[in-house]
Write an enzyme that holds these catalytic residues in place. Sequence first.
Site, PDB file in Angstrom:
ATOM      1  N   GLY A  11      26.284 -21.477  50.360  1.00  0.00           N
ATOM      2  CA  GLY A  11      25.825 -21.048  51.468  1.00  0.00           C
ATOM      3  C   GLY A  11      25.650 -19.602  51.810  1.00  0.00           C
ATOM      4  CG  PHE A  14      27.816 -13.776  59.163  1.00  0.00           C
ATOM      5  CD1 PHE A  14      27.318 -12.476  59.238  1.00  0.00           C
ATOM      6  CD2 PHE A  14      27.416 -14.503  60.110  1.00  0.00           C
ATOM      7  CE1 PHE A  14      26.459 -12.206  60.305  1.00  0.00           C
ATOM      8  CE2 PHE A  14      26.600 -14.473  61.101  1.00  0.00           C
ATOM      9  CZ  PHE A  14      26.095 -13.229  61.188  1.00  0.00           C
ATOM     10  N   GLY A  15      29.896 -15.640  55.644  1.00  0.00           N
ATOM     11  CA  GLY A  15      31.048 -15.632  54.573  1.00  0.00           C
ATOM     12  C   GLY A  15      30.495 -15.654  53.111  1.00  0.00           C
ATOM     13  CD  GLU A 173      24.796 -14.090  73.777  1.00  0.00           C
ATOM     14  OE1 GLU A 173      24.384 -14.516  72.488  1.00  0.00           O
ATOM     15  OE2 GLU A 173      25.298 -13.318  73.491  1.00  0.00           O
ATOM     16  CG  ASP A 302      30.499 -21.487  61.566  1.00  0.00           C
ATOM     17  OD1 ASP A 302      31.618 -20.742  61.636  1.00  0.00           O
ATOM     18  OD2 ASP A 302      29.469 -21.579  61.960  1.00  0.00           O
TER      19      ASP A 302
END
Lengths: 428, 428
Positions: A11, A14-15, A173, A302
């Site tokens: 993945g 972000f991580g 949003e 997540d």
Amino acid sequence: MADQKHVVIVGAGFGGVRLAKELAKENVRVTLVDRHNYHLFQPLLYQVSTAVLSASEIAYPTRQFFKNNQNVNFYMSKVTGVDQDRRVVITKHGEISYDYLVLAAGATTNFFGNKSVERNSYAMKTLQEAIALRGHIIHEFERAARKSAPEEREARRRHLNFVIVGGGATGIEMAGALMELIEIFKKEFHTIDFSEVSVTLLEAMGSVLPMVPPDLQQHTIDVLRKKGVDVRLNTAVTEYDGNDLTLNNGEVIPTKTVIWAAGVRAQDFIKDCGGEVDRAGRVIVEENLLVKGSDRVFAIGDCANFQHGDLQRPLPTVAPVATQEAMQVKKNIMALIAGKTPDQLEKFVYHDLGAMATIGKGEAVMNGPMPVLGFNLKASGFFAWFAWMLVHLVRLAGKYADFTVSVKWIWNFFFGTRLARIIHSKLE
Amino acid sequence: MADQKHVVIVGAGFGGVRLAKELAKENVRVTLVDRHNYHLFQPLLYQVSTAVLSASEIAYPTRQFFKNNQNVNFYMSKVTGVDQDRRVVITKHGEISYDYLVLAAGATTNFFGNKSVERNSYAMKTLQEAIALRGHIIHEFERAARKSAPEEREARRRHLNFVIVGGGATGIEMAGALMELIEIFKKEFHTIDFSEVSVTLLEAMGSVLPMVPPDLQQHTIDVLRKKGVDVRLNTAVTEYDGNDLTLNNGEVIPTKTVIWAAGVRAQDFIKDCGGEVDRAGRVIVEENLLVKGSDRVFAIGDCANFQHGDLQRPLPTVAPVATQEAMQVKKNIMALIAGKTPDQLEKFVYHDLGAMATIGKGEAVMNGPMPVLGFNLKASGFFAWFAWMLVHLVRLAGKYADFTVSVKWIWNFFFGTRLARIIHSKLE
């Protein structure tokens, strides 16, 4: 460097990217696997759906992060599982063996088993979904414009009713940005009667934005209603056949557009990685972020369920959790390589940075501890909106995107221009 | 305004949009029909294919041109024919009646009847095609990166051989931009041996760029060869099955990528519009741009065959022809409305503005009469490249695109960054 340990990261969110960047500096070999060739800045996906930003402004080529790191390789493929006994990651294109593995696969949309909604509504987790939704929204106005006869009113209304499900940050949003897009359409669709257009936001709970205090929740609802959004609380969806949306109170909304922003779950393959998973498919991790029962497989972000100490529930599915966990996993992997045992590893502690959501041009809410300043900051309106912009710009990948996104936001603020209005789908 | 005449324009390209803008100022009602909701700046399409620009920088929302013109309506649909007797344009979504009709439908790719090439190669006329080609090129490198074993060399080479067919401006510009993209990949694909990568440009005639003088043609070939492009003249394609490209000299190039930039023809429906068409499907027009035999249907741009006076062949398929014709058609329509007869209309005279093509960063060729300066200008190198940039920026739609495209070109010139590198297709 035959003795370099091989770390595989699944993945490039972000991580995963943060971890790979950190490990790039160490004497290890890293393989970063992702099914897409880009790192996606998911928090701004709704701005692609509403034609504020173009895709390339929030999708950064993953390989570009590592052009100066010969020890980091990218492998574009879809992971289907992990064999912990043989220490291999199984992908659509073959197996990759690892010394240490980090699952950082993010989340996908959770339809909570409702098949009719899953089949017919628009999700907002991938770039392809955002682009499809953008094209669909614009296309609906084009379709309505072609149906100008009075007897076509029913068909036209179905094109012009838009429903967003979910009152979290994404739903809020999206609703705000969609109202602004419609303001621009008012000038351009000369033959559409805009009293026939409606935007509805459905939330199953009693309020929106669970992560901010009640007064900010109410402020958010007030702002959305003032913009013209029909906000309905305590309202859930029971069925959607692509033409009519049925609510739990029996009401039916005729609409071709249901935008599903009501929940997330882990990717399916996470359950095939050899760990124990929770109801949302997330793998349960120990305090040191090792997958329960493993001494060399970690999970972050997540796709991981971290619930230790005072936590009543797993950590929120936001970027700061993933990046903070990445920093801890880097330390823990280097400790294992140095000869420490799993029980000697540091425990992860999350530093809550608060929450924020923008409701539209010049309007946002924020709430969070300010560790540097030593107090809790709660704000709304223009200040919160400005802070929201700065935080997102700082986190975007690449100086070029910082620059063009800033310019685009400023341009949009003053001129209300939405240029990325491309319908890619074929005419049907 | 019940007595307003209704002008229908088919196609929102350079000619159609210019004409609609001009007619917007007059006491007429205008309907502009296009199957896409955007005006495409086709000359820069190759920069989308090579990840220099994003789609939204060259695709401008058509409705935005006319937001202040209540007398101009846009109708998104695909035209399938014209019934001149009943004065209606036939679309996929219904019929539109007209008082005056202008065909400005542009061109599509001409495979000259070669079905195997048509099925398996990449064309470069639509935004979807450019995005698909971009994704494919990047994906081929990702595929090659996954095949690193020595015994996979044959399969790998097939992914890394790129063939461009056609030595016109599009083929030349694509070849130059592709070489620059590969330079960036050299830094990022750590495991690929770039001596296995090749780019070949095939041209059936004895030279490239037919519209510039022989010395500039040779200069273009020299520059491309210096960049590493294998330029082959007098070489044509006979067959392509998606894996192996067969040339007219019997040679076979193993490749997954054939980019077809070898010819254009009119859209199919042009032959169903009631006029006489040439071999490339273009409708034959009189000197006043009326379709032969009609007193109220005009045709302009790439879909029209204008061949009068000293012309040995139809006018070139470039934007200035379409926009100059649009200006003339506007005058002629207003003259017909004012009561003139077709034989009283002004004849169209084309003012040749010359030709230019860019071969890469800092390199271009240009040749053209300078009506203002009173002499013919022939140039190559940095000056021609700078002029090429200015000309294209001036013609782009919208100040915002002018700005961001300038910034992107400058950024790319200094840092060689290609950010729009998104593979949209699903993993196979």
